[in-house]
Design a protein around this motif. Structure first.
Motif, PDB file in Angstrom:
ATOM      1  N   LEU A 159       0.839  -1.211   0.000  1.00 47.15           N
ATOM      2  CA  LEU A 159       0.000   0.000   0.000  1.00 47.15           C
ATOM      3  C   LEU A 159       0.870   1.256   0.000  1.00 47.15           C
ATOM      4  O   LEU A 159       0.585   2.213  -0.724  1.00 47.15           O
ATOM      5  CB  LEU A 159      -0.938  -0.006   1.212  1.00 47.15           C
ATOM      6  CG  LEU A 159      -2.020  -1.077   1.218  1.00 47.15           C
ATOM      7  CD1 LEU A 159      -2.749  -1.093   2.559  1.00 47.15           C
ATOM      8  CD2 LEU A 159      -3.001  -0.854   0.070  1.00 47.15           C
ATOM      9  N   LYS A 160       1.926   1.254   0.794  1.00 45.47           N
ATOM     10  CA  LYS A 160       2.847   2.391   0.820  1.00 45.47           C
ATOM     11  C   LYS A 160       3.553   2.545  -0.529  1.00 45.47           C
ATOM     12  O   LYS A 160       3.757   3.659  -1.007  1.00 45.47           O
ATOM     13  CB  LYS A 160       3.886   2.224   1.935  1.00 45.47           C
ATOM     14  CG  LYS A 160       3.319   2.366   3.325  1.00 45.47           C
ATOM     15  CD  LYS A 160       4.407   2.193   4.364  1.00 45.47           C
ATOM     16  CE  LYS A 160       3.871   2.372   5.761  1.00 45.47           C
ATOM     17  NZ  LYS A 160       4.939   2.307   6.771  1.00 45.47           N
ATOM     18  N   LEU A 161       3.916   1.440  -1.135  1.00 43.06           N
ATOM     19  CA  LEU A 161       4.576   1.465  -2.435  1.00 43.06           C
ATOM     20  C   LEU A 161       3.636   2.041  -3.495  1.00 43.06           C
ATOM     21  O   LEU A 161       4.050   2.840  -4.341  1.00 43.06           O
ATOM     22  CB  LEU A 161       5.026   0.054  -2.815  1.00 43.06           C
ATOM     23  CG  LEU A 161       5.798  -0.109  -4.111  1.00 43.06           C
ATOM     24  CD1 LEU A 161       7.070   0.745  -4.117  1.00 43.06           C
ATOM     25  CD2 LEU A 161       6.161  -1.580  -4.309  1.00 43.06           C
ATOM     26  N   GLU A 162       2.375   1.664  -3.436  1.00 44.07           N
ATOM     27  CA  GLU A 162       1.384   2.201  -4.365  1.00 44.07           C
ATOM     28  C   GLU A 162       1.278   3.722  -4.219  1.00 44.07           C
ATOM     29  O   GLU A 162       1.236   4.449  -5.217  1.00 44.07           O
ATOM     30  CB  GLU A 162       0.031   1.538  -4.123  1.00 44.07           C
ATOM     31  CG  GLU A 162      -1.047   2.005  -5.065  1.00 44.07           C
ATOM     32  CD  GLU A 162      -2.366   1.277  -4.861  1.00 44.07           C
ATOM     33  OE1 GLU A 162      -3.214   1.377  -5.753  1.00 44.07           O
ATOM     34  OE2 GLU A 162      -2.553   0.611  -3.821  1.00 44.07           O
ATOM     35  N   GLU A 163       1.269   4.221  -2.986  1.00 43.67           N
ATOM     36  CA  GLU A 163       1.213   5.668  -2.752  1.00 43.67           C
ATOM     37  C   GLU A 163       2.459   6.358  -3.291  1.00 43.67           C
ATOM     38  O   GLU A 163       2.378   7.446  -3.866  1.00 43.67           O
ATOM     39  CB  GLU A 163       1.029   5.967  -1.265  1.00 43.67           C
ATOM     40  CG  GLU A 163      -0.343   5.607  -0.733  1.00 43.67           C
ATOM     41  CD  GLU A 163      -1.471   6.294  -1.509  1.00 43.67           C
ATOM     42  OE1 GLU A 163      -1.393   7.521  -1.726  1.00 43.67           O
ATOM     43  OE2 GLU A 163      -2.425   5.598  -1.897  1.00 43.67           O
ATOM     44  N   PHE A 164       3.617   5.738  -3.118  1.00 46.87           N
ATOM     45  CA  PHE A 164       4.864   6.297  -3.640  1.00 46.87           C
ATOM     46  C   PHE A 164       4.817   6.381  -5.171  1.00 46.87           C
ATOM     47  O   PHE A 164       5.240   7.371  -5.767  1.00 46.87           O
ATOM     48  CB  PHE A 164       6.057   5.452  -3.182  1.00 46.87           C
ATOM     49  CG  PHE A 164       7.355   5.789  -3.860  1.00 46.87           C
ATOM     50  CD1 PHE A 164       7.938   7.039  -3.707  1.00 46.87           C
ATOM     51  CD2 PHE A 164       7.980   4.860  -4.678  1.00 46.87           C
ATOM     52  CE1 PHE A 164       9.135   7.352  -4.349  1.00 46.87           C
ATOM     53  CE2 PHE A 164       9.172   5.161  -5.321  1.00 46.87           C
ATOM     54  CZ  PHE A 164       9.752   6.412  -5.161  1.00 46.87           C
ATOM     55  N   ILE A 165       4.299   5.357  -5.807  1.00 48.74           N
ATOM     56  CA  ILE A 165       4.187   5.352  -7.271  1.00 48.74           C
ATOM     57  C   ILE A 165       3.241   6.461  -7.727  1.00 48.74           C
ATOM     58  O   ILE A 165       3.542   7.191  -8.677  1.00 48.74           O
ATOM     59  CB  ILE A 165       3.734   3.971  -7.789  1.00 48.74           C
ATOM     60  CG1 ILE A 165       4.826   2.928  -7.515  1.00 48.74           C
ATOM     61  CG2 ILE A 165       3.384   4.018  -9.274  1.00 48.74           C
ATOM     62  CD1 ILE A 165       4.381   1.497  -7.725  1.00 48.74           C
ATOM     63  N   LYS A 166       2.089   6.603  -7.059  1.00 52.45           N
ATOM     64  CA  LYS A 166       1.146   7.676  -7.408  1.00 52.45           C
ATOM     65  C   LYS A 166       1.808   9.038  -7.275  1.00 52.45           C
ATOM     66  O   LYS A 166       1.670   9.896  -8.155  1.00 52.45           O
ATOM     67  CB  LYS A 166      -0.084   7.611  -6.499  1.00 52.45           C
ATOM     68  CG  LYS A 166      -1.030   6.494  -6.802  1.00 52.45           C
ATOM     69  CD  LYS A 166      -2.185   6.510  -5.820  1.00 52.45           C
ATOM     70  CE  LYS A 166      -3.126   5.355  -5.987  1.00 52.45           C
ATOM     71  NZ  LYS A 166      -4.185   5.345  -4.963  1.00 52.45           N
ATOM     72  N   LYS A 167       2.516   9.242  -6.178  1.00 55.06           N
ATOM     73  CA  LYS A 167       3.200  10.525  -5.943  1.00 55.06           C
ATOM     74  C   LYS A 167       4.268  10.774  -7.022  1.00 55.06           C
ATOM     75  O   LYS A 167       4.383  11.877  -7.532  1.00 55.06           O
ATOM     76  CB  LYS A 167       3.839  10.522  -4.553  1.00 55.06           C
ATOM     77  CG  LYS A 167       4.503  11.811  -4.182  1.00 55.06           C
ATOM     78  CD  LYS A 167       5.090  11.751  -2.803  1.00 55.06           C
ATOM     79  CE  LYS A 167       5.898  13.019  -2.539  1.00 55.06           C
ATOM     80  NZ  LYS A 167       6.676  12.917  -1.336  1.00 55.06           N
ATOM     81  N   SER A 168       5.017   9.751  -7.364  1.00 54.64           N
ATOM     82  CA  SER A 168       6.035   9.870  -8.404  1.00 54.64           C
ATOM     83  C   SER A 168       5.406  10.211  -9.750  1.00 54.64           C
ATOM     84  O   SER A 168       5.966  11.020 -10.511  1.00 54.64           O
ATOM     85  CB  SER A 168       6.834   8.577  -8.529  1.00 54.64           C
ATOM     86  OG  SER A 168       7.543   8.322  -7.352  1.00 54.64           O
TER      87      SER A 168
END
Length: 173
Positions: A159-168
């Motif tokens: 879930l944290k990785l998904e948020e990082f990808i969205k932010k990127s």
């Protein structure tokens, strides 16, 4: 007479020796980390690796500065292989295309203490890099509870990785 005595002695020795070899070791449980959750972000996974210390199938338990492995359990495959399967499952629900973000990850931590399980990785999307980690509570010290905690930590990390990808991706626009 001497031949028959020798033969009987050898036969007895063979039976005793075979009995010693036939003793079985306790069964070792095999575990794997996985996810059944699914992201709607299409991602192209380009590289999955791990630190050399994690390139084995042992389940690592730490007690302060002491490190041990579970004797009655181990992973079915290496940490990076389980992580890659989890990433493919999680980000594979929507097919990636040429515009999909490219993800590269390195597994840096996969262990448990007496109270928590921890999974951490270094992720790179485009030019953005970030260290992400997640913990999960362990109910007791059984191997089942330890792996369940590690699995829960992995799902939190995804879930944290998904948020990082969205932010990127938002920064890219």
């Amino acid at each position: 007479m001497k031949k028959s005595l020798t033969f009987i002695s050898l036969a007895c020795f063979a039976l005793v020796f075979c009995g010693c070899l036939a003793k079985s070791k306790p069964a070792i449980k095999q575990y794997s980390l996985y996810t059944d959750k699914c992201s709607q972000i299409p991602v192209k996974i380009t590289n999955v690796s791990s630190l050399p210390v994690l390139q084995n199938r042992n389940i690592i338990i730490t007690h302060g500065i002491n490190i041990k492995t579970l004797k009655d359990a181990r992973f079915f495959s290496f940490g990076e292989d389980m992580l890659e399967r989890a990433l493919l499952q999680y980000f594979g629900c929507k097919p990636s295309d040429k515009n999909s973000p490219k993800l590269s990850v390195e597994l840096t931590e996969l262990y448990a203490t007496q109270k928590i399980a921890k999974v951490a990785l270094k992720a790179k999307v485009g030019e953005n890099e970030m260290y992400l980690s997640a913990n999960s509570k362990i109910e007791n010290n059984s191997s089942d509870a330890v792996v369940l905690g590690m699995n829960s930590a992995l799902e939190n990390l995804l879930l944290k990785l998904e948020e990082f990808i969205k932010k990127s991706q938002n920064e890219k626009l």
